[in-house]
Design a protein around this motif. Structure first.
Motif, PDB file in Angstrom:
ATOM      1  N   ASP A   1       0.629   1.879 -15.088  1.00 50.36           N
ATOM      2  CA  ASP A   1       1.839   2.670 -14.852  1.00 50.36           C
ATOM      3  C   ASP A   1       3.074   1.784 -15.013  1.00 50.36           C
ATOM      4  OD1 ASP A   1       0.266   4.802 -14.308  1.00 50.36           O
ATOM      5  OD2 ASP A   1       0.857   5.048 -12.218  1.00 50.36           O
ATOM      6  N   HIS A   2       4.165   2.388 -15.452  1.00 52.62           N
ATOM      7  CA  HIS A   2       5.375   1.577 -15.656  1.00 52.62           C
ATOM      8  C   HIS A   2       6.579   2.096 -14.870  1.00 52.62           C
ATOM      9  CE1 HIS A   2       5.587   4.780 -18.746  1.00 52.62           C
ATOM     10  NE2 HIS A   2       6.890   4.695 -18.575  1.00 52.62           N
ATOM     11  N   ASP A   3       6.365   3.089 -14.000  1.00 51.49           N
ATOM     12  CA  ASP A   3       7.475   3.617 -13.205  1.00 51.49           C
ATOM     13  C   ASP A   3       7.621   2.780 -11.929  1.00 51.49           C
ATOM     14  OD1 ASP A   3       9.466   5.033 -12.002  1.00 51.49           O
ATOM     15  OD2 ASP A   3       8.582   6.992 -12.377  1.00 51.49           O
ATOM     16  N   PHE A   4       8.285   1.650 -12.069  1.00 52.82           N
ATOM     17  CA  PHE A   4       8.408   0.693 -10.967  1.00 52.82           C
ATOM     18  C   PHE A   4       9.179   1.279  -9.781  1.00 52.82           C
ATOM     19  CE2 PHE A   4      10.629  -3.126  -9.139  1.00 52.82           C
ATOM     20  CZ  PHE A   4       9.504  -3.697  -8.553  1.00 52.82           C
ATOM     21  N   GLU A   5      10.129   2.168 -10.064  1.00 52.52           N
ATOM     22  CA  GLU A   5      10.955   2.736  -8.989  1.00 52.52           C
ATOM     23  C   GLU A   5      10.123   3.559  -8.011  1.00 52.52           C
ATOM     24  OE1 GLU A   5      14.270   2.185  -8.385  1.00 52.52           O
ATOM     25  OE2 GLU A   5      13.979   0.648  -9.912  1.00 52.52           O
TER      26      GLU A   5
ATOM     27  N   SER B   1       0.801  -1.232   0.000  1.00 52.41           N
ATOM     28  CA  SER B   1       0.000   0.000   0.000  1.00 52.41           C
ATOM     29  C   SER B   1       0.830   1.276   0.000  1.00 52.41           C
ATOM     30  CB  SER B   1      -0.998   0.042   1.166  1.00 52.41           C
ATOM     31  OG  SER B   1      -0.393   0.487   2.367  1.00 52.41           O
ATOM     32  N   GLY B   2       2.147   1.188   0.262  1.00 51.91           N
ATOM     33  CA  GLY B   2       2.968   2.398   0.218  1.00 51.91           C
ATOM     34  C   GLY B   2       2.691   3.324   1.381  1.00 51.91           C
ATOM     35  N   PRO B   3       2.647   4.658   1.140  1.00 52.74           N
ATOM     36  CA  PRO B   3       2.451   5.605   2.239  1.00 52.74           C
ATOM     37  C   PRO B   3       1.029   5.545   2.807  1.00 52.74           C
ATOM     38  CG  PRO B   3       3.018   6.743   0.183  1.00 52.74           C
ATOM     39  CD  PRO B   3       2.855   5.304  -0.143  1.00 52.74           C
ATOM     40  N   LEU B   4       0.890   6.068   4.021  1.00 52.37           N
ATOM     41  CA  LEU B   4      -0.377   6.030   4.756  1.00 52.37           C
ATOM     42  C   LEU B   4      -1.551   6.609   3.989  1.00 52.37           C
ATOM     43  CD1 LEU B   4       0.439   7.049   8.431  1.00 52.37           C
ATOM     44  CD2 LEU B   4      -1.107   5.212   7.761  1.00 52.37           C
ATOM     45  N   TYR B   5      -1.297   7.607   3.134  1.00 49.67           N
ATOM     46  CA  TYR B   5      -2.439   8.281   2.512  1.00 49.67           C
ATOM     47  C   TYR B   5      -3.214   7.373   1.567  1.00 49.67           C
ATOM     48  CZ  TYR B   5       0.640   9.385  -1.519  1.00 49.67           C
ATOM     49  OH  TYR B   5       1.496   9.322  -2.610  1.00 49.67           O
ATOM     50  N   PHE B   6      -2.682   6.202   1.245  1.00 52.40           N
ATOM     51  CA  PHE B   6      -3.470   5.204   0.516  1.00 52.40           C
ATOM     52  C   PHE B   6      -4.772   4.930   1.271  1.00 52.40           C
ATOM     53  CE2 PHE B   6      -4.550   0.625   0.215  1.00 52.40           C
ATOM     54  CZ  PHE B   6      -4.822   0.520  -1.142  1.00 52.40           C
TER      55      PHE B   6
ATOM     56  N   ILE C   1       7.178   2.694  -6.873  1.00 54.52           N
ATOM     57  CA  ILE C   1       6.254   1.888  -6.073  1.00 54.52           C
ATOM     58  C   ILE C   1       6.897   0.676  -5.404  1.00 54.52           C
ATOM     59  CG2 ILE C   1       4.371   2.535  -7.624  1.00 54.52           C
ATOM     60  CD1 ILE C   1       4.513  -0.481  -8.602  1.00 54.52           C
ATOM     61  N   ASN C   2       8.183   0.426  -5.626  1.00 54.00           N
ATOM     62  CA  ASN C   2       8.780  -0.852  -5.203  1.00 54.00           C
ATOM     63  C   ASN C   2       9.310  -0.842  -3.768  1.00 54.00           C
ATOM     64  OD1 ASN C   2      11.018   0.769  -5.503  1.00 54.00           O
ATOM     65  ND2 ASN C   2      12.205  -0.711  -6.693  1.00 54.00           N
TER      66      ASN C   2
END
Length: 529
Positions: free
Chosen positions: A140-144, A102-107, A146-147
């Motif tokens: 989206d293709h910018d993997f950097e 989920s990444g950062p909290l704002y998700f 979201i990884n």
């Protein structure tokens, strides 16, 4: 506990463009349809109902049901999907990248804002149905971007190479990642729940889209959230006319360029390409360029004539992927949507798009800035009280916080403004005297006044510096607290992952957020956990 409210505009974390949008400044009114107030949704509902292609609803529902096959689906989510067949059902959407875990909290805050707005709309307009949608940014293709995610100040990164759409990316390799991450969680009941959540999402699904759907559904499925993966040939079939129009006439470029010329006083969020579409395959997402009367796929040997690419659009629409300019249009074409909820950066680029929507005659949605939240513990609140700080103090720049703490603890005023005023009053008599002589004497008086004011300012700086040394312990406690609440001098919601707080609060975290957040309220929400 401090009780002051911090508006988005006064937080110091929003851009001038967003501040002016939230203040409904007149220079921006042409860039949006209706400002997100509950009473304005009546006209938005009527407009969308008149302009949406209701014939596409059965296919939308069939696609969603297909995507939910094998997914444990709550009664409320099932009911929401089925209701999309009906012409009086509308959506509220938020979108988000497929950030790892989920990444950062704002998700969480984006999705909860979306769910809560549909509840408010149902209460206000009971004759209609409102469905909360999470649009997964699978193309989206910018993997950097979201990884990774941050947990208790540590960055956990998935080391893998990806060049295509992230939704199709294999989850192979995440078992090794999980082995490292789970060691940080400990052995508590909440830690076990987090481990199970991660394991079931990422180690039991083959690609990142399915993994993210599982995670979002596990967190929000019981609340009726509907998750959509728009990397889908059937959904894109409804978008074919707009893909063709973009390839042949490039209307988006012209319309957005005209709009951005009116935003020169702000930082432009995105700049359009001549063609705002990508060509997409499993390991490829590259721009389509029109050159020498042919359509070329950037960084490949793929070249199409006009006739060939028009045929490909019809036979394989899934090979065309909208970029940041075209994706909002795709969303509004395939969904009966009323409102998009996003962060400040997202709303900023949406404000560039209204004239384009008007050109292609698609209803422009209302734009709502998502809820922002600061999570604080009881221990932190006690520290705030002990230090006699307000939320305004803690949201301020750190140097301002240091000055505030120093001034509060100093037995005498550090601000020498009164002395400067006294000095200026004394020099007023000298200027009166100088007026009776020649200009050279007036110049000498001005120079002396400037010199003495400068001297007082230097003394003021030295006094502040000396007092800061004296109260260094109090300052350190205040800045340590601020650093806890604002990691890396940024908003907590942009840095920390939900698992850090779930570890402490467990299953009570999301219900507390749901009960507290008011999507149409434009103030930071402080929640005690």
């Amino acid at each position: 506990m401090p009780t002051d409210c911090i508006s988005y505009q006064n937080s110091g974390y929003f851009s001038p463009l967003m501040n002016d949008y939230l203040d409904e400044k007149s220079n921006l009114k042409s860039l949006y349809n209706r400002f997100p107030k509950i009473e304005n949704f009546e006209a938005q509902i009527a407009e969308k109902q008149a302009n949406f292609n209701n014939a596409s609803r059965p296919q939308l529902v069939a696609t969603l049901l297909e995507q939910y096959k094998g997914v444990p689906t709550s009664y409320l989510t099932q009911q929401n999907i089925e209701s999309l067949k009906v012409e009086n059902t509308f959506t509220v959407i938020t979108g988000h990248q497929l950030n790892l875990f989920s990444g950062p909290l704002y998700f969480l805050y984006k999705i909860i804002s979306t769910i809560n707005l549909t509840k408010e709309l149902k209460a206000k307009y009971p004759a209609s149905n409102f469905v909360p949608i999470y649009w997964m940014a699978t193309e989206d293709h910018d993997f950097e971007e979201i990884n990774y995610f941050n947990f208790k100040g540590k960055k956990f990164r998935w080391n893998k190479v990806s060049t295509g759409p992230v939704g199709r990316l294999s989850t192979d390799g995440l078992a090794e990642f999980f082995t490292i991450y789970q060691q940080e969680l400990g052995t508590s009941t909440n830690a076990s729940a987090l481990k199970k959540m991660f394991e079931e999402a990422y180690l039991k699904h083959d690609n990142l889209a399915d993994a993210t759907r599982h995670l979002a559904n596990a967190l929000f499925g019981e609340l009726g959230l509907v998750i959509i993966d728009a990397d889908n040939s059937e959904l894109k079939r409804n978008f074919i006319p707009y893909i063709k129009e973009e390839l042949l006439h490039q209307k988006s470029h012209k319309a957005v360029i005209e709009t951005t010329s009116h935003l020169e006083q702000y930082n432009i969020q995105v700049n359009p390409r001549e063609i705002n579409l990508f060509y997409i395959e499993d390991d490829l997402r590259e721009r389509i360029i029109f050159e020498n009367n042919n359509y070329k796929v950037n960084h490949t040997n793929l070249v199409f004539s006009e006739a060939e690419i028009m045929t490909l659009v019809v036979t394989n629409p899934e090979k065309f992927s909208p970029n940041v300019i075209m994706r909002p249009l795709y969303q509004e074409v395939i969904l009966p949507n009323l409102c998009y909820i996003g962060g400040g950066g997202e709303i900023a680029y949406w404000l560039e798009l209204k004239s384009f929507f008007e050109t292609v005659q698609v209803t422009f949605p209302m734009l709502l800035v998502r809820n922002s939240v600061l999570l604080a513990t009881e221990k932190q609140l006690k520290k705030i009280d002990k230090l006699n700080l307000s939320w305004s103090d803690l949201f301020s720049k750190q140097e301002m916080l240091k000055n505030k703490v120093t001034e509060d603890h100093s037995a005498f005023p550090i601000d020498l403004t009164n002395y400067k005023l006294q000095l200026q009053n004394q020099f007023a008599d000298l200027f009166a005297l100088a007026a009776q002589t020649d200009k050279s004497f007036t110049g000498a008086v001005k120079a002396q006044e400037k010199k003495q004011i400068k001297g007082l300012e230097n003394l003021e700086k030295r006094l502040l510096k000396a007092q800061k040394r004296k109260f260094s312990e109090e300052i350190e406690r205040a800045t340590d607290l601020q650093n806890e609440l604002f990691p890396n001098k940024s908003l907590q919601e942009r840095q920390a992952n939900f698992s850090e707080f779930y570890l402490e609060s467990g299953t009570s975290l999301i219900p507390k957020l749901i009960a507290t957040l008011k999507p149409l309220n434009q103030t930071f929400v402080i929640i005690t956990i």
